[in-house]
Each structure stands twice: as C-alpha cells, then as structure tokens.
Design a protein around this motif. Sequence first.
Motif, PDB file in Angstrom:
ATOM      1  N   ILE A   1      14.245 -17.413  -0.799  1.00  0.00           N
ATOM      2  CA  ILE A   1      13.019 -17.686  -0.023  1.00  0.00           C
ATOM      3  C   ILE A   1      12.872 -16.630   1.074  1.00  0.00           C
ATOM      4  O   ILE A   1      11.794 -16.051   1.263  1.00  0.00           O
TER       5      ILE A   1
ATOM      6  N   HIS B   1       1.110 -16.326   4.201  1.00  0.00           N
ATOM      7  CA  HIS B   1       0.439 -17.603   3.888  1.00  0.00           C
ATOM      8  C   HIS B   1       0.543 -17.891   2.392  1.00  0.00           C
ATOM      9  O   HIS B   1       0.802 -19.023   1.988  1.00  0.00           O
TER      10      HIS B   1
ATOM     11  N   PHE C   1       5.337 -21.900  -2.123  1.00  0.00           N
ATOM     12  CA  PHE C   1       6.565 -22.696  -1.985  1.00  0.00           C
ATOM     13  C   PHE C   1       6.243 -24.178  -1.805  1.00  0.00           C
ATOM     14  O   PHE C   1       6.935 -25.039  -2.368  1.00  0.00           O
TER      15      PHE C   1
ATOM     16  N   ASN D   1       6.475 -29.349  -4.250  1.00  0.00           N
ATOM     17  CA  ASN D   1       5.897 -30.673  -4.506  1.00  0.00           C
ATOM     18  C   ASN D   1       5.832 -30.988  -5.990  1.00  0.00           C
ATOM     19  O   ASN D   1       6.098 -32.125  -6.401  1.00  0.00           O
TER      20      ASN D   1
ATOM     21  N   GLN E   1      13.127 -10.642  21.849  1.00  0.00           N
ATOM     22  CA  GLN E   1      12.216 -11.796  21.866  1.00  0.00           C
ATOM     23  C   GLN E   1      11.358 -11.833  20.603  1.00  0.00           C
ATOM     24  O   GLN E   1      11.162 -12.883  20.011  1.00  0.00           O
ATOM     25  N   ALA E   2      10.861 -10.652  20.206  1.00  0.00           N
ATOM     26  CA  ALA E   2      10.023 -10.589  19.006  1.00  0.00           C
ATOM     27  C   ALA E   2      10.835 -11.000  17.772  1.00  0.00           C
ATOM     28  O   ALA E   2      10.333 -11.706  16.887  1.00  0.00           O
TER      29      ALA E   2
ATOM     30  N   PHE F   1      11.293 -14.794  17.540  1.00  0.00           N
ATOM     31  CA  PHE F   1      10.075 -15.472  17.102  1.00  0.00           C
ATOM     32  C   PHE F   1       9.798 -15.193  15.625  1.00  0.00           C
ATOM     33  O   PHE F   1       9.371 -16.073  14.888  1.00  0.00           O
TER      34      PHE F   1
ATOM     35  N   ALA G   1       9.427 -17.449  10.917  1.00  0.00           N
ATOM     36  CA  ALA G   1       8.672 -17.386   9.657  1.00  0.00           C
ATOM     37  C   ALA G   1       9.582 -17.706   8.471  1.00  0.00           C
ATOM     38  O   ALA G   1       9.187 -18.423   7.546  1.00  0.00           O
ATOM     39  N   PHE G   2      10.818 -17.184   8.521  1.00  0.00           N
ATOM     40  CA  PHE G   2      11.756 -17.415   7.418  1.00  0.00           C
ATOM     41  C   PHE G   2      12.149 -18.893   7.345  1.00  0.00           C
ATOM     42  O   PHE G   2      12.165 -19.488   6.275  1.00  0.00           O
ATOM     43  N   PHE G   3      12.441 -19.468   8.489  1.00  0.00           N
ATOM     44  CA  PHE G   3      12.869 -20.867   8.490  1.00  0.00           C
ATOM     45  C   PHE G   3      11.705 -21.807   8.176  1.00  0.00           C
ATOM     46  O   PHE G   3      11.883 -22.854   7.562  1.00  0.00           O
ATOM     47  N   MET G   4      10.498 -21.416   8.624  1.00  0.00           N
ATOM     48  CA  MET G   4       9.321 -22.241   8.309  1.00  0.00           C
ATOM     49  C   MET G   4       9.083 -22.289   6.812  1.00  0.00           C
ATOM     50  O   MET G   4       8.781 -23.347   6.243  1.00  0.00           O
ATOM     51  N   ALA G   5       9.206 -21.119   6.153  1.00  0.00           N
ATOM     52  CA  ALA G   5       8.991 -21.079   4.709  1.00  0.00           C
ATOM     53  C   ALA G   5      10.032 -21.925   3.992  1.00  0.00           C
ATOM     54  O   ALA G   5       9.697 -22.709   3.081  1.00  0.00           O
ATOM     55  N   SER G   6      11.277 -21.817   4.422  1.00  0.00           N
ATOM     56  CA  SER G   6      12.350 -22.591   3.798  1.00  0.00           C
ATOM     57  C   SER G   6      12.140 -24.089   4.037  1.00  0.00           C
ATOM     58  O   SER G   6      12.273 -24.906   3.121  1.00  0.00           O
TER      59      SER G   6
ATOM     60  N   ALA H   1       9.276 -25.595   4.738  1.00  0.00           N
ATOM     61  CA  ALA H   1       8.073 -26.048   4.037  1.00  0.00           C
ATOM     62  C   ALA H   1       8.405 -26.371   2.582  1.00  0.00           C
ATOM     63  O   ALA H   1       7.917 -27.356   2.019  1.00  0.00           O
ATOM     64  N   PHE H   2       9.270 -25.548   1.974  1.00  0.00           N
ATOM     65  CA  PHE H   2       9.641 -25.772   0.573  1.00  0.00           C
ATOM     66  C   PHE H   2      10.457 -27.052   0.425  1.00  0.00           C
ATOM     67  O   PHE H   2      10.267 -27.825  -0.504  1.00  0.00           O
ATOM     68  N   ARG H   3      11.352 -27.307   1.360  1.00  0.00           N
ATOM     69  CA  ARG H   3      12.273 -28.438   1.210  1.00  0.00           C
ATOM     70  C   ARG H   3      11.733 -29.749   1.778  1.00  0.00           C
ATOM     71  O   ARG H   3      12.078 -30.823   1.295  1.00  0.00           O
TER      72      ARG H   3
ATOM     73  N   PHE I   1       8.209 -30.353   3.218  1.00  0.00           N
ATOM     74  CA  PHE I   1       6.769 -30.640   3.266  1.00  0.00           C
ATOM     75  C   PHE I   1       6.342 -31.287   1.948  1.00  0.00           C
ATOM     76  O   PHE I   1       5.766 -30.651   1.087  1.00  0.00           O
ATOM     77  N   ARG I   2       6.631 -32.576   1.787  1.00  0.00           N
ATOM     78  CA  ARG I   2       6.397 -33.273   0.521  1.00  0.00           C
ATOM     79  C   ARG I   2       5.378 -34.392   0.697  1.00  0.00           C
ATOM     80  O   ARG I   2       5.353 -35.051   1.747  1.00  0.00           O
TER      81      ARG I   2
ATOM     82  N   MET J   1      -4.499 -23.307   5.856  1.00  0.00           N
ATOM     83  CA  MET J   1      -3.783 -22.053   5.574  1.00  0.00           C
ATOM     84  C   MET J   1      -4.583 -21.148   4.646  1.00  0.00           C
ATOM     85  O   MET J   1      -4.552 -19.922   4.784  1.00  0.00           O
TER      86      MET J   1
END
Lengths: 290, 267
Positions: A15, A266, A272, A277, B153-154, B157, B161-166, B168-170, B172-173, B190
């Motif tokens: 990922i 996005h 993903f 899902n 700092q950048a 932040f 993005a990497f952790f959000m994608a991971s 979201a996959f696991r 966000f159901r 989105m």
Amino acid sequence: MTLLDRILRIDRRWIFLLVGLSVLIPILIPLGLPISTTAPTQAAFDFIEGLQPGDVVWLSFDYGPSSAPENDPMAEGFMRHCLSKDVKVIVCALYPLGGLGLANSAVARIAAEFPNKKYGVDYVNLGYKDGAEAVMRRLGENIASAFPTDVNGRPVSEFPIFQGVQSLRQIKLVFTVATGLIGEYWITLVNSQFGTPVIVGPTAVSAPKYYAFLSSRQMAGMLGGMKGAAEYEQLLMKRYPPLGEFYESTRGFTAIKGMDAQTGIHLVIILFVVVGNVAFFMHRLRQPRS
Amino acid sequence: MTYPIGKFLLIFCFGVLPIMGILLGLRGPAARRQGPIVLAFLAGVIPIISLFIPKLFLADSESGMSPRLDAYLIIVAGFALPLGIVNVIQNNSKRAMRREKGWFYAVVLLFGLFATAAVGLYGAISGEGIGFRPDGSSTPFKWIEDNAFRPLQATMFALLAFFMASAAFRAFRARNTEATILLVAGLIVMTGRVPLLELLASPFPALQPAAASASAWFGKLTEWIMNVPNSAAQSGIIIGAALGAAAMAIRVILGIERSYLGLEKGE
C-alpha cells in the motif's frame, strides 16, 4: 490461502509503495489535469477583485511548514493578486510553529517578483505575536498597541502604509491562511465584533468546518485546501496575463502542479476502499451463518 | 485633571490583591485558595460588563480596563512559551538521565532545542537579526529552520498519507447503515474534489467529454454535501461547543470549576 484472504491480509508495504508512486509519478510527469472552480473560491476572488487601488488588506500566516504545500500557494497568490491591483498588504504571523519563517520567506519571494513595490509603502511585515485571540482583540482597537514595530524592529508609525489605518476597522479585508483554530478566531472575533470581511484559506482537512461560516455569511469566501489554491491560481492566470506567464513558466511549486499528485493519491485511496469493501463482503458471504 | 480610574482599578485588582492574597496565604491555606478564584472572577467579569456599561474607564480603547486586560493577555500568553520550554527540558532531561526507553530521542530533542535557541538568541541580542541579517543574508537560525525544521515537519505530515491509505483499506468498511452513509459521502467528496474521472479517461480521448460532464456532476454533488448536510452538522457542533465554552466560563468565573488551580484532592 485464497485470493480473497490474500487481498484482506495484504502487506501494508505494498500500500505504501502504491501511495508513493501515485504521488511521485505525477510530480515527475505533470499531467495538466483540468481544474473546475467552486463557488467559495470564486466568491473570494470576486471580493478581492472588488478592492480599489490604495485599499489596505491584512494577510495573516496562521500555519506551519507541515501544511505549507497547501497553504503557501494561497498566501503567495493573494499577495501577487493584491500587489498586481495596487492594493497594500500588511503581513503578520500568529501561528507559533513556524508561521513567522513562512511569512518571511513568502514576503521575500513576492518582493523579488514585484521590484517596483516598496516596503512600508505597498507592503509591510509585522512579524509574529503570541496569543492569537488577545492580539486580534487589540488589533481591533489599535494596531500599534499589538504590533508596535515591524519584524525588523522599526516603529510602525514610520511606515506610510499605516496612514489612515489605526485598527482593523479601517482594513478592507483580512485573509487568514490557517491551519487549526486561528482561522475561526478571525471570523468570530474580527468579523463578528469589528465587521471586517474575512476570507480563510484552510487546509482541506479543516475546510468542512468553514462551510458553516460561509452559510452564515460570516466569511467573504474560502480557498479550501490545495484544490481551492489551484482554482485561485487559475483565476489569477486568466485575469492577469503577467501572472499567467509566471505560473506557466515558474519552476517552483504551485497548487496547480500539486493537484496532479493529489488526484493520484485520491485514486489510490478510493481503489483501496472499494477493493477492501468488496473483499470484506465476499468474505462475509462465504462465512457460514451462525 | 482626569484620573485614570481604570488604571488604578486594574493595579488594585491584579497587583495589590494578588500580593495581599500571597501574604495572607502564608498564614492560612484558605486565602491561598481564594486568591486565584477572586482574580479569575475579576478577569472574567470586567470584559463582560465593559460590553454593557460603555464607560470610558471600562471600555475606552486606550485606557479602559477591558482593552488593557487584552494587552495583559498578550504578555501572559508570552509566558506560556517559557513554561512549555521548562516542561520539555524537565521531562526529557529526566528521561535521558534515567536511560528510559527512547532516551536517545530525548537527547536529540534537547540538543535541537538548545542549539536553535542559542543561535536565535545570539541573533536577537547581537543585533544581527533572527532570520535575516541587515544586509538581507540568512542567519544560522534561518538555516536550521529551512534545512531541519521545515523538512522534518513536512515529512511528519506527509507520512499521514501512507497511514491514511493503509487505514482506509483496513478500517473504512460499510459495516452498518451509518458507516455506509459515511463511506458513500466520503467517496463522492473524494471524487468530486479532484479531476479523477478526467485522469481515468485521459488514455481514451473519446471518453473525455463524458468524463468531464460526470466530473462536473460529482463536483456539484460534493458542493451540495458540503453546503447542506455538512454545513448543518458543523453549525450544530460549533453552536454546541460555544454553549459549552460559555457554560465553562461561567463556572470558572463563579469559582465552581476549580480544576485549573491544580489543587490536590481535599484542598
């Protein structure tokens, strides 16, 4: 192990790799995707367009380096817009974690682009002051009592830009480029108590909150996240041909360039979510009902 | 001759009274407890009554008590920074000396803090300037900011993005109705916030007009979601939070809420 199980238990490093590529490829190979303009950005642009030469506006750097790719293009675009229209800009920073450094860098960059504009006459940098809410309340009464000197320690009374400007009540617009709560303070303290119009340039994460203030007409407009910044840059390019040439030729970062990478990320996240899902429901269908 | 009544009253409220409270507190613990409550009451009440009683000694923009209190607040806020620095030094030096887990990071943090503060203070005291020298060149403080602080700092932040994608996959159901509504709204927003469909259609020129019109439709739907359900919910949250803050302010002003005093149980 079935394909379904493999999808559900995918190593997160795959990922991370896809996320990295989705950002890296559009940066290396710009796609030039079209950007549509939303109503809050158009309202902000139209309000600034309605300002007259000689009007004085306030630009507050209320963000840090963590959100600079989203917020820097807004602040710099606003300064370019104002100076192109001969509108005078007073700059300050109220964000403790790097707001001043970003303000100094942005002012230096824009000053180099507009060599005919004079410091103290067309723009001024007041620097950083701690205690955002208290500073705003003082600015509403007397600017010099909150910022007696500029960032270099020169008394503000020396600068012609302050002629006829004692407080925020004489300022035609406050533009706050904000992360966190400081943008909200400008609305609830400055717009509500002193009547000064406020435009906020928040990060995309904070933008949903500001729609409530847009609905209640406590804001004159908003540039929401990198998308808002890219829309604003595009409007500037159309209205001001010299700025159009600048944005097309610059090798520096612009929000329009950043939108390609944001679109890529996005797409990956949506993929993903959808794949996750679908696999989740298929897995649930295969499980025997208890 | 006019007397600055507001100034005298402020000196009495926030100068004489605290000193009296400290002196009395040396004898009796009760006075030590009551002093800050009286101060909080005065600091909370003066700005409120200045809105309703527009007398010069209360509300005058230069000499009124309320605007002067705002100026004091800037000074008090300034003292919050040194307090934070002291706290960081105390906690991290203890961690480093006790060789607790991750003590090396505490040493790095302290080194960064002292090195940055040293060059910044040197620039301020010597007159060289903190960020830029008088000739416009960058100072060592600016170098640290540009080459260490900003990229770090950048980076922190950007890692999101990497952790959000991971995540979201696991996580966000569409497990139930509420989660499904959230999921659908999230996917629409989105899609509507970026030229996603144009990106997908870019290899197929024949599909591009359809992608553009579909993208415009998603954009309108996104704006509706943001303007109507989101705006309504955000208004409710903001009004609720404001009422909660007002209630808390009244509790502090009246001395009902005392946790900010840091008193031990039973004091």
